[in-house]
Design a protein around this motif. Structure first.
Motif, PDB file in Angstrom:
ATOM      1  N   THR A 185       6.366  17.683  -7.461  1.00 50.66           N
ATOM      2  CA  THR A 185       7.158  16.472  -7.670  1.00 50.66           C
ATOM      3  C   THR A 185       6.504  15.307  -6.935  1.00 50.66           C
ATOM      4  OG1 THR A 185       9.210  17.758  -7.833  1.00 50.66           O
ATOM      5  CG2 THR A 185       9.425  15.397  -7.404  1.00 50.66           C
ATOM      6  N   PHE A 186       6.245  14.237  -7.701  1.00 56.35           N
ATOM      7  CA  PHE A 186       5.649  13.023  -7.140  1.00 56.35           C
ATOM      8  C   PHE A 186       6.702  11.921  -7.107  1.00 56.35           C
ATOM      9  CE2 PHE A 186       2.129  15.420  -8.904  1.00 56.35           C
ATOM     10  CZ  PHE A 186       1.126  15.285  -7.954  1.00 56.35           C
ATOM     11  N   ALA A 187       6.596  11.038  -6.129  1.00 62.48           N
ATOM     12  CA  ALA A 187       7.555   9.950  -6.000  1.00 62.48           C
ATOM     13  C   ALA A 187       6.836   8.656  -5.659  1.00 62.48           C
ATOM     14  CB  ALA A 187       8.587  10.267  -4.927  1.00 62.48           C
ATOM     15  N   SER A 188       7.428   7.552  -6.105  1.00 61.38           N
ATOM     16  CA  SER A 188       6.890   6.230  -5.787  1.00 61.38           C
ATOM     17  C   SER A 188       8.008   5.200  -5.865  1.00 61.38           C
ATOM     18  CB  SER A 188       5.777   5.852  -6.768  1.00 61.38           C
ATOM     19  OG  SER A 188       5.329   4.530  -6.524  1.00 61.38           O
ATOM     20  N   GLY A 189       7.965   4.258  -4.953  1.00 62.95           N
ATOM     21  CA  GLY A 189       8.988   3.218  -4.957  1.00 62.95           C
ATOM     22  C   GLY A 189       8.422   1.830  -5.145  1.00 62.95           C
ATOM     23  N   THR A 190       7.133   1.743  -5.522  1.00 56.44           N
ATOM     24  CA  THR A 190       6.480   0.445  -5.680  1.00 56.44           C
ATOM     25  C   THR A 190       6.358   0.084  -7.143  1.00 56.44           C
ATOM     26  OG1 THR A 190       4.324   1.539  -5.642  1.00 56.44           O
ATOM     27  CG2 THR A 190       5.167   0.723  -3.543  1.00 56.44           C
ATOM     28  N   PRO A 191       6.115  -1.204  -7.498  1.00 56.52           N
ATOM     29  CA  PRO A 191       5.971  -1.607  -8.901  1.00 56.52           C
ATOM     30  C   PRO A 191       4.852  -0.844  -9.602  1.00 56.52           C
ATOM     31  CG  PRO A 191       6.231  -3.514  -7.498  1.00 56.52           C
ATOM     32  CD  PRO A 191       6.059  -2.340  -6.582  1.00 56.52           C
ATOM     33  N   SER A 192       4.948  -0.757 -10.930  1.00 58.32           N
ATOM     34  CA  SER A 192       4.102   0.117 -11.731  1.00 58.32           C
ATOM     35  C   SER A 192       2.610  -0.110 -11.551  1.00 58.32           C
ATOM     36  CB  SER A 192       4.461  -0.036 -13.208  1.00 58.32           C
ATOM     37  OG  SER A 192       4.244  -1.373 -13.615  1.00 58.32           O
ATOM     38  N   THR A 193       2.158  -1.364 -11.543  1.00 53.30           N
ATOM     39  CA  THR A 193       0.718  -1.621 -11.517  1.00 53.30           C
ATOM     40  C   THR A 193       0.088  -1.203 -10.197  1.00 53.30           C
ATOM     41  OG1 THR A 193       1.187  -3.890 -10.823  1.00 53.30           O
ATOM     42  CG2 THR A 193       0.821  -3.505 -13.177  1.00 53.30           C
ATOM     43  N   ASN A 194       0.885  -1.123  -9.152  1.00 57.23           N
ATOM     44  CA  ASN A 194       0.347  -0.758  -7.845  1.00 57.23           C
ATOM     45  C   ASN A 194       1.010   0.485  -7.272  1.00 57.23           C
ATOM     46  OD1 ASN A 194      -1.405  -3.069  -7.627  1.00 57.23           O
ATOM     47  ND2 ASN A 194       0.442  -4.295  -7.265  1.00 57.23           N
ATOM     48  N   ARG A 195       1.542   1.332  -8.161  1.00 56.68           N
ATOM     49  CA  ARG A 195       2.269   2.508  -7.676  1.00 56.68           C
ATOM     50  C   ARG A 195       1.360   3.423  -6.851  1.00 56.68           C
ATOM     51  NH1 ARG A 195       7.358   3.444  -9.031  1.00 56.68           N
ATOM     52  NH2 ARG A 195       8.252   2.521 -10.914  1.00 56.68           N
ATOM     53  N   ASN A 196       1.886   3.872  -5.748  1.00 58.63           N
ATOM     54  CA  ASN A 196       1.196   4.843  -4.923  1.00 58.63           C
ATOM     55  C   ASN A 196       2.019   6.129  -4.953  1.00 58.63           C
ATOM     56  OD1 ASN A 196      -0.427   6.136  -3.069  1.00 58.63           O
ATOM     57  ND2 ASN A 196       0.607   5.229  -1.300  1.00 58.63           N
ATOM     58  N   TRP A 197       1.667   7.037  -5.862  1.00 58.39           N
ATOM     59  CA  TRP A 197       2.434   8.264  -6.034  1.00 58.39           C
ATOM     60  C   TRP A 197       2.129   9.235  -4.903  1.00 58.39           C
ATOM     61  CZ3 TRP A 197       6.225   8.472  -9.522  1.00 58.39           C
ATOM     62  CH2 TRP A 197       6.186   7.560 -10.587  1.00 58.39           C
ATOM     63  N   MET A 198       3.190   9.790  -4.335  1.00 55.74           N
ATOM     64  CA  MET A 198       3.074  10.700  -3.205  1.00 55.74           C
ATOM     65  C   MET A 198       3.700  12.042  -3.575  1.00 55.74           C
ATOM     66  SD  MET A 198       1.987  10.483   0.063  1.00 55.74           S
ATOM     67  CE  MET A 198       2.184   8.750   0.502  1.00 55.74           C
TER      68      MET A 198
END
Length: 205
Positions: A185-198
């Motif tokens: 499971t990956f998560a990200s809380g930033t806008p799409s163009t700069n998403r940093n998936w963790m």
């Protein structure tokens, strides 16, 4: 010769039979209630939170995610997810704590850290040869409390061997390619163009 039946034996037999039927009736009622509850749980949709029902369909959650993030690019995400999968596995095998720190969330980092520390305490070395990823497929996607989360199922081929300090094989086979199935499971809380998936959760099969 005529035999007489002991009245006490007859009474005891009646008591035993009555107790037996009472037990059967009790178990029958319990099983009936258990089956009813199981049927209700199976019919009730699972929920990710208190208000939105979660479904097993892939298209529906992805559409819901795109409503939150219209610029979400699934092919680009999967390309990055494949690269992240291999990079994280290699960092874990190489005991590269610094690399893992930038790729995984706190809970996964702690779990991997404990495993790495355990190997080091035992003076073991994990040798991982990554053959390739056969499949990387989104099996779930949703938005929760402003955080986008995507669940990916991986099917990969690896050769994994754990060796002791004297080079003896502790686990694995250097001549065997093993199919590994993982759900991450990956998560990200930033806008799409700069998403940093963790990577925030892992599950092996």
């Amino acid at each position: 010769m005529n035999e007489t039946t002991d009245p006490n034996s007859q009474i005891l037999l009646v008591v035993i039979i009555a107790f037996y039927w009472a037990m059967i009736s009790s178990w029958s009622q319990l099983l009936s209630r258990w089956n009813d509850e199981r049927a209700k749980r199976a019919a009730k949709p699972a929920r990710r939170d208190g208000s939105v029902e979660h479904t097993s369909s892939v298209d529906t959650p992805l559409d819901a995610l795109r409503e939150v993030d219209p610029k979400f690019d699934l092919p680009a995400f999967l390309h990055g997810a494949r690269r992240a999968y291999e990079a994280i596995l290699r960092a874990y095998a190489d005991s590269d704590i610094q690399a893992l720190r930038h790729l995984v969330g706190p809970e996964v980092f702690d779990a991997f850290g404990r495993e790495i520390a355990g190997r080091q305490d035992r003076q073991e070395v994990l040798q991982l040869t990554f053959i390739g990823t056969r499949e990387a497929k989104v099996v779930d996607a949703f938005e929760e409390y402003g955080i986008a989360k995507i669940v990916v199922r991986y099917v990969s081929d690896v050769v994994s061997v754990t060796r002791s300090a004297n080079d003896a094989i502790v686990a694995g086979d250097p001549r065997q390619v093993v199919a590994v199935i993982d759900t991450w499971t990956f998560a990200s809380g930033t806008p799409s163009t700069n998403r940093n998936w963790m990577l925030i959760a892992t599950e092996g099969h």
